[in-house]
Write a protein that holds these residues in place. Structure first.
Motif, PDB file in Angstrom:
ATOM      1  N   TRP A 111     -16.205  18.543   6.425  1.00 25.30           N
ATOM      2  CA  TRP A 111     -15.340  19.220   7.373  1.00 25.30           C
ATOM      3  C   TRP A 111     -16.135  19.545   8.636  1.00 25.30           C
ATOM      4  N   TYR A 112     -15.420  19.961   9.679  1.00 23.45           N
ATOM      5  CA  TYR A 112     -16.062  20.300  10.949  1.00 23.45           C
ATOM      6  C   TYR A 112     -15.862  21.771  11.293  1.00 23.45           C
ATOM      7  N   ASP A 113     -16.964  22.419  11.702  1.00 26.06           N
ATOM      8  CA  ASP A 113     -16.881  23.736  12.324  1.00 26.06           C
ATOM      9  C   ASP A 113     -16.620  23.508  13.807  1.00 26.06           C
ATOM     10  N   VAL A 114     -15.665  24.255  14.367  1.00 27.94           N
ATOM     11  CA  VAL A 114     -15.174  24.002  15.720  1.00 27.94           C
ATOM     12  C   VAL A 114     -15.325  25.254  16.580  1.00 27.94           C
ATOM     13  N   PHE A 115     -15.802  25.068  17.818  1.00 31.93           N
ATOM     14  CA  PHE A 115     -15.871  26.150  18.803  1.00 31.93           C
ATOM     15  C   PHE A 115     -15.098  25.728  20.043  1.00 31.93           C
ATOM     16  N   LEU A 144     -11.979  22.337  10.518  1.00 34.79           N
ATOM     17  CA  LEU A 144     -10.988  21.272  10.476  1.00 34.79           C
ATOM     18  C   LEU A 144     -11.456  20.117   9.600  1.00 34.79           C
ATOM     19  N   ALA A 145     -10.511  19.490   8.926  1.00 39.44           N
ATOM     20  CA  ALA A 145     -10.797  18.270   8.180  1.00 39.44           C
ATOM     21  C   ALA A 145     -10.994  17.121   9.161  1.00 39.44           C
ATOM     22  N   ALA A 146     -11.839  16.160   8.803  1.00 44.33           N
ATOM     23  CA  ALA A 146     -12.123  15.030   9.690  1.00 44.33           C
ATOM     24  C   ALA A 146     -10.855  14.250  10.025  1.00 44.33           C
ATOM     25  N   SER A 147      -9.894  14.207   9.097  1.00 39.46           N
ATOM     26  CA  SER A 147      -8.695  13.391   9.294  1.00 39.46           C
ATOM     27  C   SER A 147      -7.860  13.835  10.483  1.00 39.46           C
ATOM     28  N   VAL A 148      -7.885  15.132  10.826  1.00 45.50           N
ATOM     29  CA  VAL A 148      -7.054  15.608  11.935  1.00 45.50           C
ATOM     30  C   VAL A 148      -7.691  15.283  13.286  1.00 45.50           C
ATOM     31  N   LEU A 149      -8.919  14.750  13.256  1.00 46.02           N
ATOM     32  CA  LEU A 149      -9.616  14.403  14.492  1.00 46.02           C
ATOM     33  C   LEU A 149      -9.627  12.899  14.750  1.00 46.02           C
ATOM     34  N   ASP A 150      -8.959  12.129  13.887  1.00 47.38           N
ATOM     35  CA  ASP A 150      -8.940  10.674  14.050  1.00 47.38           C
ATOM     36  C   ASP A 150      -8.490  10.288  15.458  1.00 47.38           C
ATOM     37  N   ARG A 190      -1.923  21.887  22.878  1.00 42.42           N
ATOM     38  CA  ARG A 190      -0.976  20.898  22.383  1.00 42.42           C
ATOM     39  C   ARG A 190      -1.406  20.205  21.089  1.00 42.42           C
ATOM     40  N   HIS A 191      -2.681  20.107  20.855  1.00 49.80           N
ATOM     41  CA  HIS A 191      -3.132  19.455  19.618  1.00 49.80           C
ATOM     42  C   HIS A 191      -2.659  20.279  18.430  1.00 49.80           C
ATOM     43  N   PRO A 192      -1.965  19.671  17.463  1.00 51.92           N
ATOM     44  CA  PRO A 192      -1.388  20.450  16.363  1.00 51.92           C
ATOM     45  C   PRO A 192      -2.405  21.236  15.545  1.00 51.92           C
ATOM     46  N   ALA A 193      -3.656  20.798  15.505  1.00 53.32           N
ATOM     47  CA  ALA A 193      -4.673  21.517  14.726  1.00 53.32           C
ATOM     48  C   ALA A 193      -5.318  22.650  15.521  1.00 53.32           C
ATOM     49  N   LEU A 194      -5.090  22.686  16.842  1.00 55.34           N
ATOM     50  CA  LEU A 194      -5.739  23.678  17.683  1.00 55.34           C
ATOM     51  C   LEU A 194      -4.785  24.700  18.290  1.00 55.34           C
ATOM     52  N   ALA A 195      -3.542  24.285  18.540  1.00 54.17           N
ATOM     53  CA  ALA A 195      -2.597  25.140  19.256  1.00 54.17           C
ATOM     54  C   ALA A 195      -2.239  26.385  18.451  1.00 54.17           C
ATOM     55  N   ASP A 196      -1.994  27.473  19.176  1.00 52.74           N
ATOM     56  CA  ASP A 196      -1.533  28.699  18.526  1.00 52.74           C
ATOM     57  C   ASP A 196      -0.171  28.457  17.900  1.00 52.74           C
ATOM     58  N   ARG A 197       0.109  29.171  16.829  1.00 47.80           N
ATOM     59  CA  ARG A 197       1.358  28.979  16.112  1.00 47.80           C
ATOM     60  C   ARG A 197       2.506  29.684  16.835  1.00 47.80           C
TER      61      ARG A 197
END
Length: 222
Positions: free
Chosen positions: A197-201, A68-74, A99-106
């Motif tokens: 950017w961030y690697d996310v688990f 994820l880009a840092a901006s989506v974690l503001d 619910r988070h738009p960057a994490l939720a399934d499409r």
């Protein structure tokens, strides 16, 4: 009621290790030692057990990794090192796997040609099912000592550290964790890459629902 306290620890990863269960069927954990201004924090990422029984075995845990880009974690990336309490709602920096738009399934409601184009430009990241050991290996692949790390979850009641670093909603009625269900209080581990950017688990346990109501409880299927 939801978690008593929820937030994010920002710091530098000192090291990580597997906390081997002392008895068969006990949960496997990955421990993270994170340096921040208050001292060295000991964080535990519970990943279920490899034995038999509900929520255990080969399909006992689910996880996904993404970038994820840092901006989506503001506003979290700008908070600075240390522990920060987060309010359980959208826009506070809190995470919600569903619910988070960057994490939720499409949703998949786009027409097939547009969905294929979207997936080619931004590949989907489905949940993977497996054992606690499999999930630990996926997390460990993202952990690089010396990198900045963000650990979302609940602060330890005794000493410096974090726990509940996993999904904290969707637990079934009558289960041990029913009373702790809530939205915008999910755990995660993020490490900052050299490119910013961030690697996310993310991880969740097998019994936890993928659809929840406004209180974080399993929602009835329509």
């Amino acid at each position: 009621m939801p978690l008593d306290s929820y937030g994010v620890l920002a710091g530098t990863l000192h090291r990580h290790f597997r906390d081997r269960p002392e008895t068969p069927g006990s949960p496997l954990r990955v421990g993270l030692e994170v340096d921040a201004p208050a001292g060295r924090h000991h964080c535990a990422v519970g990943l279920g057990a490899d034995g038999e029984g509900p929520g255990r075995g080969p399909a006992g845990v689910r996880w996904k990794t993404l970038r994820l880009a840092a901006s989506v974690l503001d506003p979290v990336p700008a908070l600075g090192p240390g522990y920060h309490e987060l309010s359980p709602y959208s826009g506070s920096g809190a995470l919600d796997h569903l619910r988070h738009p960057a994490l939720a399934d499409r949703s998949g409601r786009l027409p097939a040609p547009l969905r294929r184009l979207r997936d080619r430009l931004s590949p989907p990241h489905p949940w993977v099912r497996g054992s606690g050991s499999d999930a630990a290996a996926a997390l460990e692949a993202l952990l690089v000592p010396g990198r900045e790390v963000l650990v979302f979850g609940a602060p330890s009641a005794r000493g410096l550290g974090m726990h509940d670093v996993h999904r904290n909603q969707g637990d079934p009625y009558g289960g041990r964790w029913w009373s702790r269900n809530g939205t915008w209080q999910d755990g995660a581990v993020l490490t900052r890459r050299p490119d910013g950017w961030y690697d996310v688990f993310l991880s969740a346990f097998a019994p936890q629902a993928d659809r929840t109501d406004a209180e974080g409880r399993p929602a009835e299927e329509n």
